[in-house]
Scaffold this motif. Structure first.
Motif, PDB file in Angstrom:
ATOM      1  N   MET A 147      27.838  39.871 -35.288  1.00  0.00           N
ATOM      2  CA  MET A 147      26.527  39.245 -35.337  1.00  0.00           C
ATOM      3  C   MET A 147      25.485  40.211 -35.884  1.00  0.00           C
ATOM      4  N   ARG A 148      24.551  39.685 -36.658  1.00  0.00           N
ATOM      5  CA  ARG A 148      23.521  40.560 -37.213  1.00  0.00           C
ATOM      6  C   ARG A 148      22.554  40.982 -36.113  1.00  0.00           C
ATOM      7  N   ILE A 149      21.966  42.180 -36.306  1.00  0.00           N
ATOM      8  CA  ILE A 149      21.064  42.724 -35.273  1.00  0.00           C
ATOM      9  C   ILE A 149      19.862  41.814 -35.055  1.00  0.00           C
ATOM     10  N   THR A 150      19.316  41.242 -36.168  1.00  0.00           N
ATOM     11  CA  THR A 150      18.129  40.385 -36.020  1.00  0.00           C
ATOM     12  C   THR A 150      18.444  39.163 -35.157  1.00  0.00           C
ATOM     13  N   ARG A 151      19.663  38.657 -35.296  1.00  0.00           N
ATOM     14  CA  ARG A 151      20.035  37.488 -34.512  1.00  0.00           C
ATOM     15  C   ARG A 151      20.145  37.864 -33.027  1.00  0.00           C
ATOM     16  N   GLN A 152      20.746  39.054 -32.810  1.00  0.00           N
ATOM     17  CA  GLN A 152      20.871  39.534 -31.425  1.00  0.00           C
ATOM     18  C   GLN A 152      19.487  39.694 -30.804  1.00  0.00           C
ATOM     19  N   LEU A 153      18.556  40.274 -31.585  1.00  0.00           N
ATOM     20  CA  LEU A 153      17.204  40.497 -31.060  1.00  0.00           C
ATOM     21  C   LEU A 153      16.512  39.171 -30.766  1.00  0.00           C
ATOM     22  N   LYS A 154      16.757  38.188 -31.620  1.00  0.00           N
ATOM     23  CA  LYS A 154      16.171  36.855 -31.417  1.00  0.00           C
ATOM     24  C   LYS A 154      16.671  36.245 -30.110  1.00  0.00           C
ATOM     25  N   ILE A 155      17.973  36.416 -29.889  1.00  0.00           N
ATOM     26  CA  ILE A 155      18.565  35.867 -28.652  1.00  0.00           C
ATOM     27  C   ILE A 155      17.978  36.577 -27.432  1.00  0.00           C
ATOM     28  N   ILE A 156      17.863  37.922 -27.533  1.00  0.00           N
ATOM     29  CA  ILE A 156      17.277  38.685 -26.411  1.00  0.00           C
ATOM     30  C   ILE A 156      15.864  38.183 -26.128  1.00  0.00           C
ATOM     31  N   TYR A 157      15.087  37.964 -27.170  1.00  0.00           N
ATOM     32  CA  TYR A 157      13.702  37.509 -27.019  1.00  0.00           C
ATOM     33  C   TYR A 157      13.672  36.138 -26.326  1.00  0.00           C
ATOM     34  N   MET A 158      14.581  35.267 -26.722  1.00  0.00           N
ATOM     35  CA  MET A 158      14.647  33.934 -26.139  1.00  0.00           C
ATOM     36  C   MET A 158      15.024  33.997 -24.655  1.00  0.00           C
ATOM     37  N   LEU A 159      16.040  34.831 -24.362  1.00  0.00           N
ATOM     38  CA  LEU A 159      16.478  34.986 -22.968  1.00  0.00           C
ATOM     39  C   LEU A 159      15.351  35.565 -22.116  1.00  0.00           C
ATOM     40  N   LEU A 160      14.597  36.502 -22.712  1.00  0.00           N
ATOM     41  CA  LEU A 160      13.485  37.136 -21.999  1.00  0.00           C
ATOM     42  C   LEU A 160      12.411  36.108 -21.653  1.00  0.00           C
ATOM     43  N   LYS A 161      12.116  35.229 -22.616  1.00  0.00           N
ATOM     44  CA  LYS A 161      11.098  34.196 -22.401  1.00  0.00           C
ATOM     45  C   LYS A 161      11.519  33.235 -21.290  1.00  0.00           C
ATOM     46  N   MET A 162      12.799  32.860 -21.336  1.00  0.00           N
ATOM     47  CA  MET A 162      13.315  31.938 -20.317  1.00  0.00           C
ATOM     48  C   MET A 162      13.264  32.573 -18.930  1.00  0.00           C
ATOM     49  N   LYS A 163      13.649  33.837 -18.878  1.00  0.00           N
ATOM     50  CA  LYS A 163      13.674  34.546 -17.597  1.00  0.00           C
ATOM     51  C   LYS A 163      12.252  34.711 -17.049  1.00  0.00           C
ATOM     52  N   LEU A 164      11.318  35.010 -17.936  1.00  0.00           N
ATOM     53  CA  LEU A 164       9.927  35.213 -17.526  1.00  0.00           C
ATOM     54  C   LEU A 164       9.371  33.938 -16.886  1.00  0.00           C
ATOM     55  N   SER A 165       9.653  32.787 -17.509  1.00  0.00           N
ATOM     56  CA  SER A 165       9.126  31.535 -16.947  1.00  0.00           C
ATOM     57  C   SER A 165       9.774  31.246 -15.594  1.00  0.00           C
ATOM     58  N   ARG A 166      11.062  31.622 -15.435  1.00  0.00           N
ATOM     59  CA  ARG A 166      11.727  31.418 -14.139  1.00  0.00           C
ATOM     60  C   ARG A 166      11.133  32.357 -13.090  1.00  0.00           C
ATOM     61  N   ASN A 167      10.891  33.614 -13.492  1.00  0.00           N
ATOM     62  CA  ASN A 167      10.354  34.615 -12.563  1.00  0.00           C
ATOM     63  C   ASN A 167       8.977  34.246 -12.046  1.00  0.00           C
ATOM     64  N   MET A 168       8.184  33.625 -12.896  1.00  0.00           N
ATOM     65  CA  MET A 168       6.805  33.297 -12.514  1.00  0.00           C
ATOM     66  C   MET A 168       6.769  32.299 -11.354  1.00  0.00           C
ATOM     67  N   ALA A 169       7.874  31.604 -11.152  1.00  0.00           N
ATOM     68  CA  ALA A 169       7.936  30.650 -10.043  1.00  0.00           C
ATOM     69  C   ALA A 169       8.010  31.392  -8.710  1.00  0.00           C
ATOM     70  N   PHE A 170       8.491  32.650  -8.729  1.00  0.00           N
ATOM     71  CA  PHE A 170       8.598  33.436  -7.498  1.00  0.00           C
ATOM     72  C   PHE A 170       7.721  34.675  -7.631  1.00  0.00           C
ATOM     73  N   ARG A 171       6.400  34.461  -7.614  1.00  0.00           N
ATOM     74  CA  ARG A 171       5.477  35.562  -7.890  1.00  0.00           C
ATOM     75  C   ARG A 171       5.588  36.689  -6.871  1.00  0.00           C
ATOM     76  N   PHE A 172       5.901  36.305  -5.618  1.00  0.00           N
ATOM     77  CA  PHE A 172       5.929  37.309  -4.560  1.00  0.00           C
ATOM     78  C   PHE A 172       6.966  38.401  -4.847  1.00  0.00           C
ATOM     79  N   SER A 173       8.132  37.969  -5.351  1.00  0.00           N
ATOM     80  CA  SER A 173       9.174  38.975  -5.610  1.00  0.00           C
ATOM     81  C   SER A 173       9.191  39.434  -7.067  1.00  0.00           C
ATOM     82  N   PHE A 174       8.162  39.059  -7.825  1.00  0.00           N
ATOM     83  CA  PHE A 174       8.107  39.408  -9.243  1.00  0.00           C
ATOM     84  C   PHE A 174       8.173  40.927  -9.444  1.00  0.00           C
TER      85      PHE A 174
END
Lengths: 265, 264
Positions: A1-28
């Motif tokens: 896989m190309r590095i740019t594609r890997q970075l894109k996937i990481i960015y997407m996973l990060l965004k998804m995780k961030l929105s999930r984390n915001m639901a539990f602000r206390f343990s953020f």
């Protein structure tokens, strides 16, 4: 896989995780407080010891502080990037949930590792850099741009090595039913190696913590490089170890996947 | 009282199921002693005495302190309480004809009693492995006083962990509190370094708090030191135990109404 594609996937996973984390602000910022307190206690411990002695195994207070800062930085980056993803692997192997990952058109290990990035660990990265800057100011050493680049490169290599060790130990559940003791062993060894510079190990223990379970070099080598005490052999050795363990990790993971029995289906 | 004793007995027997877990956790007590061996070995290479400790007495300190700390299993009970509250399983303790704190204390005592023999064996093994000229006292009064302090200290730690556990009624997840507590406690009870190394002003302040007496003072007594602190240690630990008993009772009464038994 190309590095740019890997970075894109990481960015997407990060965004998804961030929105999930915001639901539990206390343990953020949980990791920040928990690991922050751990390293604060370690700083206190060594400050107390250095109030009684001048040096430990030839390392003065600033060098030790730099060592603690380096381990804290590697640990914080590990927590931020892949820790929570990697630790979920044994559970997913056991439950058969791994099916979901190996059927997706993304590298399964890559997806598993980076799907649970923890933004709350980022403040710990900055706190670690703060410790490093403070320690470096006490070293009375001229710092060049080359020193910083070399140090950053070694921290990156050690971060890769840390990742390798985490994945190797969590690939073992492909072959055995219960591997919780191995994870406990990992915890004990990390606790030990983040408190003692690798240079203090002698004989069989040096062999153990420099080659078999190379946690002993992770914070020691970058610290030695920064302090100007790392030999060329030491520099090359640490890079070779990281490369060898990375190659082994991918081969071991592939072997593990071949033995995967998909318990749930 | 019999029902609590029976609870402790059941948990004692239950540990036999987790033999491998027990053995590994005992083996891992070596890490603290090994850490002390390597770290202090490097320090004592240059000087023979640090804060009144020789290399041998320092290693003896870590072996005794590891033994005492391993007896304290209340942290996992705190986690258990917190999890049971969160997933609704706490209801089964409410309907038991027993005092809930008493039940969990008996449960923890059963586990600790089981580990007592293994810990003692491990301590003896570490003495031989690290070739320590073990510096334990033969003074009966010191040994008895240390035993009393250890029991009071275990009760205090049980109360502390129970208190954090029941905070789950309000916060649901008390994991962060537990982990931060574990990090801080290991330093202030003298498990990482002997508290004698700290500046005298800080030690003086610490003597007003219970943590000083949980592991540090009993260890020092077993090394034949700090005999003048026995009486004050027992009084202060009794006071803190009583204070925490009251705090737990008030907190439980105030927070239990928030429990909705989710999951049943």
């Amino acid at each position: 896989m190309r590095i740019t594609r890997q970075l894109k996937i990481i960015y997407m996973l990060l965004k998804m995780k961030l929105s999930r984390n915001m639901a539990f602000r206390f343990s953020f910022f949980g990791v920040f407080f928990v690991d922050g307190s751990l390293f604060l206690i370690q700083l206190l411990m060594f400050s107390t010891i250095y109030s009684q002695v001048g040096s430990i195994g030839g390392w003065d207070r600033s060098q030790m502080l730099f060592f603690i800062g380096t381990f804290s930085l590697i640990n914080a980056l590990n927590m931020f990037l892949y820790f929570f993803g990697v630790i979920s692997i044994p559970g997913k192997i056991k439950s058969g949930e791994l099916d979901l990952y190996i059927t997706k058109p993304v590298n399964s290990l890559f997806h598993l590792s980076f799907e649970s990035m923890d933004i709350g660990s980022l403040p710990l990265v900055f706190a670690s850099i703060g410790i490093l800057v403070y320690a470096a100011s006490g070293m009375h050493k001229q710092i060049t741009i080359l020193t910083i680049i070399g140090y950053a490169f070694l921290v990156f290599m050690m971060l890769v090595l840390y990742y390798d060790m985490e994945v190797i130990l969590r690939t073992i559940p492909f072959f055995v039913i219960q591997a919780s003791s191995i994870e406990r062993l990992e915890g004990e060894v990390i606790t030990l190696c983040m408190k003692i510079p690798g240079t203090l190990f002698k004989g069989a223990f040096k062999f153990l913590f420099y080659l078999v379970l190379p946690y002993g070099i992770m914070a020691t080598v970058p610290t030695q490089f920064f302090a100007g005490t790392l030999t060329l052999v030491g520099f090359v050795y640490s890079i070779l170890i990281a490369i060898a363990f990375t190659a082994f990790t991918f081969a071991f993971w592939k072997l593990g996947l071949k033995c995967y029995k998909s318990a749930s289906s | 009282m019999k029902k609590y004793f029976e609870t402790a007995k059941v948990l004692f027997k239950a540990q036999l199921v987790y033999r491998f877990d027990t053995i590994t956790s005992i083996i891992f007590t070596i890490s603290k002693v090994f850490l002390a061996y390597v770290l202090w070995g490097a320090i004592f290479g240059k000087q023979s005495v640090v804060s009144g400790f020789t290399f041998n007495s320092m290693l003896s300190y870590y072996i005794i302190s590891s033994f005492i700390n391993q007896l304290d299993q209340s942290s996992s009970t705190g986690w258990q309480i917190s999890n049971e509250i969160r997933n609704g399983g706490f209801s089964k303790y409410i309907i038991k004809p027993m005092n809930i704190f008493g039940y969990f204390t008996a449960q923890t005592a059963g586990v600790s009693a089981f580990l007592l023999f293994f810990n003692l064996t491990a301590a003896v093994i570490w003495i031989f492995i690290f070739r320590v000229d073990f510096a334990i006292t033969s003074n009966g009064w010191y040994i008895q006083s240390a035993s009393v302090l250890i029991l009071l200290g275990l009760l205090f730690m049980m109360q502390l962990n129970y208190f954090i556990g029941i905070l789950a009624f309000k916060f649901l997840d008390t994991g962060i509190f537990m982990m931060i507590k574990d990090n801080i406690v290991q330093f202030i009870i003298g498990s990482l370094i002997p508290l004698a190394l700290l500046p005298s002003g800080i030690i003086k302040t610490m003597t007003f708090f219970p943590f000083y007496y949980v592991s540090y003072l009993p260890t020092m007594l077993l090394l034949g030191r700090n005999g003048n602190e026995i009486f004050s240690g027992i009084v202060i630990l009794l006071f803190w135990n009583a204070a925490f008993g009251l705090l737990i009772s008030i907190t439980y009464k105030r927070l239990k109404s928030r429990y909705d038994g989710v999951g049943i």
